[in-house]
Design a protein around this motif. Structure first.
Motif, PDB file in Angstrom:
ATOM      1  N   GLU A 127       0.828  -1.210   0.000  1.00  0.00           N
ATOM      2  CA  GLU A 127       0.000   0.000   0.000  1.00  0.00           C
ATOM      3  C   GLU A 127       0.860   1.256   0.000  1.00  0.00           C
ATOM      4  O   GLU A 127       0.502   2.262  -0.614  1.00  0.00           O
ATOM      5  CB  GLU A 127      -0.929  -0.002   1.215  1.00  0.00           C
ATOM      6  N   SER A 128       1.995   1.185   0.680  1.00  0.00           N
ATOM      7  CA  SER A 128       2.908   2.331   0.686  1.00  0.00           C
ATOM      8  C   SER A 128       3.509   2.562  -0.700  1.00  0.00           C
ATOM      9  O   SER A 128       3.639   3.705  -1.151  1.00  0.00           O
ATOM     10  CB  SER A 128       4.024   2.104   1.704  1.00  0.00           C
TER      11      SER A 128
ATOM     12  N   SER B 161       0.795   3.923  -3.042  1.00  0.00           N
ATOM     13  CA  SER B 161       0.134   5.122  -2.540  1.00  0.00           C
ATOM     14  C   SER B 161      -0.214   6.111  -3.643  1.00  0.00           C
ATOM     15  O   SER B 161       0.600   6.424  -4.501  1.00  0.00           O
ATOM     16  CB  SER B 161       1.027   5.821  -1.506  1.00  0.00           C
ATOM     17  N   LYS B 162      -1.473   6.597  -3.596  1.00  0.00           N
ATOM     18  CA  LYS B 162      -1.920   7.582  -4.573  1.00  0.00           C
ATOM     19  C   LYS B 162      -1.470   8.985  -4.215  1.00  0.00           C
ATOM     20  O   LYS B 162      -1.616   9.904  -5.004  1.00  0.00           O
ATOM     21  CB  LYS B 162      -3.437   7.546  -4.692  1.00  0.00           C
TER      22      LYS B 162
ATOM     23  N   LYS C 266       6.180  11.914   0.876  1.00  0.00           N
ATOM     24  CA  LYS C 266       7.041  10.848   1.343  1.00  0.00           C
ATOM     25  C   LYS C 266       8.281  11.436   2.005  1.00  0.00           C
ATOM     26  O   LYS C 266       8.752  12.510   1.662  1.00  0.00           O
ATOM     27  CB  LYS C 266       7.456   9.941   0.174  1.00  0.00           C
TER      28      LYS C 266
ATOM     29  N   ASN D  71       5.586   4.915  -7.164  1.00  0.00           N
ATOM     30  CA  ASN D  71       4.155   5.158  -7.064  1.00  0.00           C
ATOM     31  C   ASN D  71       3.449   4.341  -8.135  1.00  0.00           C
ATOM     32  O   ASN D  71       3.284   4.776  -9.264  1.00  0.00           O
ATOM     33  CB  ASN D  71       3.850   6.657  -7.229  1.00  0.00           C
TER      34      ASN D  71
END
Length: 373
Positions: free
Chosen positions: A244-245, A248-249, A255, A263
């Protein structure tokens, strides 16, 4: 109960049963039985009668003998006593007796000089063995007369933690896969040189009249021909939280300096299916991104071949284990691949800290952090 009083204790039910099992005797049979009974009675009561000179009635055939009803219960009780005795003897034998291997080798002790050492367990007489895995042979004596063959049961004790060499192999495999996936995102994939698209793509948030032409080729890398192949590959080696990291959207501006600048949500965001080859495309206005290394076009995945890197590097060293636990460990490795290492000419690369955890039967990467120099 005295036998003389036997017939006095019969009830109606017994009388009926006897009447059914024994039919009415004839007159001759009654006389014969009466004479035999009278003779036996007089003899038992001391009568001095001599029947040797009298007519005797000879009985032919064999009278069928029937065991008393209590006999089977007495037999069962005796069998129970024998079984209990056998089990008790076996337990005493196991407790106080020596243990033998099926080949008659004494496994309980082995005496050399004045020192005796135990062989059957994982513990020595004055300490605990540190062997990671041992096998024990446990002797089980026979408990019945028929079962006279001794049997053995092997038990294995395994070490709870994996050795450092295994951790190094796990770190090498997973970190290599991670670098390989990052290089694929950096366009290290096979493509079809005959299936090409070209667009005039704006790589700014302002409208430009003089746009540069970009060329895209259909991806043919086995196992990586669609966007889902890349995301699935990251899920296979990363924990859900780390995935998920990486997906990440949120923009990279949120970050930290120690995070990996990947991404996935924006990597395959540009779908140019509504355009025709040679059209002008405003990436930022349409998709909110500045560059598109990959585009989706009418069901196919295409890679941009503009300014491809000359080669794709991975690491400058082997993984080094710095912390170990039962279900997690940490490793350090110097990365040479982009975007971790910005200097393409670097020989040492940038140090990365990988954390690995065990999920079920599989090891996965749970964290990747850049170590500040």
């Amino acid at each position: 109960m005295r036998k003389d009083d036997f017939f006095k204790e019969l009830d109606d039910m017994d009388i009926d049963r006897i009447a059914q099992e024994f039919p009415v005797l004839t007159f001759d049979e009654k006389e014969r039985i009466y004479a035999m009974s009278e003779r036996k009675y007089d003899k038992e009561n001391g009568a001095d009668k001599d029947y040797s000179d009298k007519d005797e009635i000879v009985v032919s055939g064999v009278e069928q003998y029937k065991r008393p009803s209590w006999y089977k219960y007495a037999s069962a009780a005796a069998a129970v006593v024998l079984v209990i005795g056998g089990i008790s003897g076996s337990m005493l034998l196991m407790k106080h007796g020596k243990t033998f291997h099926p080949d008659n080798t004494d496994l309980s002790t082995a005496t050399t000089g004045e020192e005796t050492t135990l062989h059957t367990g994982t513990h020595e007489q004055n300490g605990t063995s540190t062997e990671p895995a041992t096998k024990e042979s446990v002797f089980i004596p026979a408990t019945t007369a028929e079962d006279t063959e001794p049997t053995t049961v092997e038990t294995t004790t395994y070490a709870q933690t994996e050795p450092e060499d295994d951790y190094e192999a796990i770190a090498l495999e997973l970190s290599d896969k991670f670098a390989d996936l990052v290089n694929r995102l950096n366009r290290n994939v096979q493509y079809d040189p005959y299936d090409m698209l070209d667009f005039y793509i704006t790589t700014s948030d302002r409208y430009l009249y003089n746009q540069s032409e970009s060329y895209y080729y259909r991806v043919t890398e086995p196992g990586f021909e669609f966007p889902a192949n890349y995301t699935d590959a990251f899920k296979e080696i990363c924990t859900e939280e780390l995935y998920e990291s990486l997906y990440s959207k949120a923009g990279t501006e949120n970050k930290s300096d120690t995070s990996i600048d990947i991404n996935l949500s924006k990597t395959f965001k540009a779908d140019l299916s509504r355009y025709y080859t040679g059209d002008h495309v405003e990436l930022f206005m349409d998709y909110g991104i500045y560059t598109a290394d990959f585009i989706i076009y009418r069901g196919g995945l295409y890679v941009c071949t503009d300014s491809l890197p000359g080669n794709w590097k991975t690491y400058s060293d082997q993984p080094s284990i710095i912390q170990m636990g039962d279900s997690s460990f940490t490793s350090i490795r110097n990365a040479l691949f982009s975007p971790v290492c910005k200097d393409s000419a670097s020989q040492n690369g940038e140090p990365l800290s990988f954390t690995f955890v065990k999920e079920g039967d599989s090891w996965k990467i749970s964290g990747i952090v850049k170590i500040p120099n």
